[in-house]
Design an enzyme around this catalytic site. Structure first.
Site, PDB file in Angstrom:
ATOM      1  NE  ARG A 145      17.463 -13.549 -23.430  1.00 11.04           N
ATOM      2  CZ  ARG A 145      17.171 -14.810 -23.722  1.00 11.04           C
ATOM      3  NH1 ARG A 145      16.004 -15.331 -23.370  1.00 11.04           N
ATOM      4  NH2 ARG A 145      18.036 -15.563 -24.363  1.00 11.04           N
TER       5      ARG A 145
ATOM      6  CG  HIS B 193      16.719 -11.936 -28.077  1.00 11.96           C
ATOM      7  ND1 HIS B 193      16.735 -13.309 -27.910  1.00 11.96           N
ATOM      8  CD2 HIS B 193      17.763 -11.471 -27.364  1.00 11.96           C
ATOM      9  CE1 HIS B 193      17.751 -13.645 -27.108  1.00 11.96           C
ATOM     10  NE2 HIS B 193      18.383 -12.546 -26.756  1.00 11.96           N
TER      11      HIS B 193
ATOM     12  CG  ASN C  17      14.714 -15.762 -30.184  1.00 11.21           C
ATOM     13  OD1 ASN C  17      15.386 -15.127 -29.366  1.00 11.21           O
ATOM     14  ND2 ASN C  17      14.613 -15.415 -31.461  1.00 11.21           N
TER      15      ASN C  17
ATOM     16  CG  HIS D 187      22.454 -10.283 -18.238  1.00  4.96           C
ATOM     17  ND1 HIS D 187      23.486 -10.958 -18.859  1.00  4.96           N
ATOM     18  CD2 HIS D 187      21.417 -10.304 -19.132  1.00  4.96           C
ATOM     19  CE1 HIS D 187      23.095 -11.359 -20.063  1.00  4.96           C
ATOM     20  NE2 HIS D 187      21.853 -10.970 -20.260  1.00  4.96           N
TER      21      HIS D 187
HETATM   22  C1  HEM Z   1      26.078  -9.215 -24.270  1.00  7.08           C
HETATM   23  C2  HEM Z   1      25.625 -10.356 -24.750  1.00  7.08           C
HETATM   24  C3  HEM Z   1      24.504 -11.119 -24.132  1.00  7.08           C
HETATM   25  C4  HEM Z   1      24.478 -12.467 -23.919  1.00  7.08           C
HETATM   26  C5  HEM Z   1      25.556 -13.467 -24.298  1.00  7.08           C
HETATM   27  C6  HEM Z   1      23.233 -12.762 -23.276  1.00  7.08           C
HETATM   28  C7  HEM Z   1      22.816 -14.026 -22.918  1.00  7.08           C
HETATM   29  C8  HEM Z   1      21.713 -14.312 -22.152  1.00  7.08           C
HETATM   30  C9  HEM Z   1      21.316 -15.631 -21.741  1.00  7.08           C
HETATM   31  C10 HEM Z   1      22.056 -16.929 -22.092  1.00  7.08           C
HETATM   32  C11 HEM Z   1      20.204 -15.516 -20.981  1.00  7.08           C
HETATM   33  C12 HEM Z   1      19.422 -16.646 -20.321  1.00  7.08           C
HETATM   34  C13 HEM Z   1      18.451 -17.235 -21.341  1.00  7.08           C
HETATM   35  C14 HEM Z   1      17.811 -18.522 -20.863  1.00  7.08           C
HETATM   36  O1  HEM Z   1      18.289 -19.119 -19.909  1.00  7.08           O
HETATM   37  O2  HEM Z   1      16.799 -18.947 -21.452  1.00  7.08           O
HETATM   38  C15 HEM Z   1      19.884 -14.117 -20.916  1.00  7.08           C
HETATM   39  C16 HEM Z   1      18.816 -13.589 -20.212  1.00  7.08           C
HETATM   40  C17 HEM Z   1      18.512 -12.244 -20.207  1.00  7.08           C
HETATM   41  N1  HEM Z   1      19.088 -11.261 -20.996  1.00  7.08           N
HETATM   42 FE1  HEM Z   1      20.822 -11.414 -21.993  1.00  7.08          FE
HETATM   43  N2  HEM Z   1      22.530 -11.608 -23.087  1.00  7.08           N
HETATM   44  C18 HEM Z   1      23.255 -10.572 -23.612  1.00  7.08           C
HETATM   45  C19 HEM Z   1      22.868  -9.247 -23.680  1.00  7.08           C
HETATM   46  C20 HEM Z   1      21.664  -8.773 -23.221  1.00  7.08           C
HETATM   47  C21 HEM Z   1      21.159  -7.447 -23.497  1.00  7.08           C
HETATM   48  C22 HEM Z   1      21.848  -6.407 -24.364  1.00  7.08           C
HETATM   49  C23 HEM Z   1      19.964  -7.350 -22.851  1.00  7.08           C
HETATM   50  C24 HEM Z   1      18.983  -6.200 -22.812  1.00  7.08           C
HETATM   51  C25 HEM Z   1      19.290  -4.945 -23.052  1.00  7.08           C
HETATM   52  C26 HEM Z   1      19.746  -8.603 -22.166  1.00  7.08           C
HETATM   53  C27 HEM Z   1      18.688  -8.871 -21.337  1.00  7.08           C
HETATM   54  C28 HEM Z   1      18.466 -10.098 -20.715  1.00  7.08           C
HETATM   55  C29 HEM Z   1      17.472 -10.296 -19.680  1.00  7.08           C
HETATM   56  C30 HEM Z   1      16.644  -9.199 -19.031  1.00  7.08           C
HETATM   57  C31 HEM Z   1      17.475 -11.655 -19.376  1.00  7.08           C
HETATM   58  C32 HEM Z   1      16.554 -12.386 -18.391  1.00  7.08           C
HETATM   59  C33 HEM Z   1      15.286 -12.765 -19.144  1.00  7.08           C
HETATM   60  C34 HEM Z   1      14.225 -13.468 -18.311  1.00  7.08           C
HETATM   61  O3  HEM Z   1      14.380 -13.677 -17.111  1.00  7.08           O
HETATM   62  O4  HEM Z   1      13.189 -13.843 -18.929  1.00  7.08           O
HETATM   63  N3  HEM Z   1      20.774  -9.446 -22.447  1.00  7.08           N
HETATM   64  N4  HEM Z   1      20.793 -13.408 -21.655  1.00  7.08           N
END
Ligand code: HEM
Ligand SMILES: *[C@@H]1O[C@H](CO)[C@@H](O)[C@H](O)[C@H]1NC(C)=O
Length: 339
Positions: A75, A79, A107, A206
């Site tokens: 992530r 970002h 972030n 995800h």
């Molecule tokens: C399509 C639109 C996307 C939205 C709306 C979105 C939104 C989110 C949100 C809200 C979280 C949780 C953050 C938190 O609770 O602090 C999250 C976590 C995450 N996102 Fe996304 N995301 C998107 C696309 C992506 C993409 C493109 C990737 C990587 C290629 C990605 C990888 C991740 C990962 C791996 C996590 C878990 C991070 C952790 O456990 O530290 N996301 N995302």
């Protein structure tokens, strides 16, 4: 060879290799580090041959203590690339006269893994001083994180340079939100040169990691002011999420797995979950509300090979967004600050 042995070998061999390499290449190539303005698979082959192993080991060490770190590094890379391009801008700390991206809404208290990249950077600097950019280390680390979680390898292009600026405002405006509709998210991806397929494929990230309750809570208790839960949420997942995230503000920062089936495995269960109404974020489950994306979800749920292959291809596109090459930007000495 076990990783422990390998570690000791790595540490003892780095100074030797650096010494031999600097001597040899200084003779053969008086200006070995000149770049010609584009990314290249072999960019550091001569100037920092140990780089892939140092990053692999650094990610492995981090995951040994915290499997979630794989998700966090993936992530972090996303970002970074989405705001000012892949230029390590997200890694910059705020200073007296500089406001970075770390504290932007999407972030702050959410993106993690900065310390892991800083530590790998320190190891890389010891082996090859002022040679490898922070953004290339981050890009390699994101790939390692996926591979070490069970995903497939893809070939990372290298030669990006570190940016000199960051933008908190752009981070607030351009990163996707889990509360906006698929059309808006698609538009944000399109603005970065990523198409609809990339949205569906990259959302498959995800399949690992966690989200804080506030990012999906309205689905549990009061969906869009209805007083009821989101009808597109499986009832047994609903009741378990209500246990994790009770309807009080104090639960806002509690964590739930984005993939309730296999949260630390990089597999295609994210798509299987969507087919059974078990996506966590509204923006995840929304992929089933559009015919074109639903068809892709369906095929990725059936063909893990196809998902892994397409994921690598989309990650390469993500890693090419707005890169600085040649003489642009710099090779930062520390990832948190411009030189
Ligand atoms: C399509 C639109 C996307 C939205 C709306 C979105 C939104 C989110 C949100 C809200 C979280 C949780 C953050 C938190 O609770 O602090 C999250 C976590 C995450 N996102 Fe996304 N995301 C998107 C696309 C992506 C993409 C493109 C990737 C990587 C290629 C990605 C990888 C991740 C990962 C791996 C996590 C878990 C991070 C952790 O456990 O530290 N996301 N995302
Ligand atoms: C979606 O985009 C439109 C047009 O840019 C905007 O007016 C609207 O507020 C966005 N919706 C959400 C929920 O962010």
């Amino acid at each position: 060879m076990s990783f422990k042995l390998y570690h000791h070998l790595t540490l003892s061999i780095i100074p030797l290799i650096t010494f031999v390499a600097s001597f040899t290449y200084a003779q053969m190539y008086p200006f070995p580090y000149t770049s010609y303005g584009q990314l290249d698979y072999n960019f550091y082959d001569r100037s920092c041959p140990m780089l892939p192993m140092i990053v692999r080991y650094g990610v492995w060490t981090a995951l040994k203590d915290d499997t979630r770190m794989a998700a966090s590094l993936l992530r972090l890379h996303f970002h970074d690339c989405f705001v000012n391009g892949c230029d390590g801008s997200l890694l910059l700390d705020d200073t007296k006269d500089f406001k970075g991206e770390k504290n932007a809404g999407p972030n702050r208290n959410s993106v993690r893994g900065y310390d892991v990249i800083d530590k790998i950077k320190a190891d890389v600097e010891r082996a090859c001083p002022s040679t490898v950019s922070c953004v290339d280390i981050l890009t390699l680390a994101a790939k390692e994180a996926v591979v070490q979680s069970g995903g497939y390898q893809w070939t990372v292009l290298l030669g990006r340079r570190d940016g000199l600026t960051a933008s908190e405002k752009a981070a607030n405006e351009q990163l996707p939100s889990p509360f906006e509709p698929l059309g808006n998210i698609t538009a944000k991806f399109a603005a970065k040169g990523l198409d609809f397929k990339d949205v569906v494929v990259l959302s498959g990230a995800h399949t690992i990691g966690f989200a804080q309750c506030f990012t999906f809570k309205r689905r549990l208790f009061d969906f869009k002011g209805s007083g009821n839960p989101d009808p597109t949420l499986d009832s047994s997942l609903l009741s378990s999420l209500r246990t994790t995230c009770p309807n009080v503000d104090a639960s806002n920062t509690k964590l739930a797995p984005l993939d309730s089936a296999t949260s630390s495995m990089f597999d295609n269960s994210y798509y299987k979950n969507l087919l059974s109404n078990s996506g966590l974020l509204e923006s995840d489950q929304a992929l089933m509300g559009d015919q074109r994306s639903a068809a892709m979800v369906n095929s990725y749920s059936q063909y893990p090979y196809l998902f892994n292959k397409d994921f690598g291809e989309s990650m390469i596109k993500l890693g090419n967004i707005g890169v600085l090459t040649g003489q642009a930007g710099e090779i930062r000495k520390k990832c948190g600050f411009v030189n």
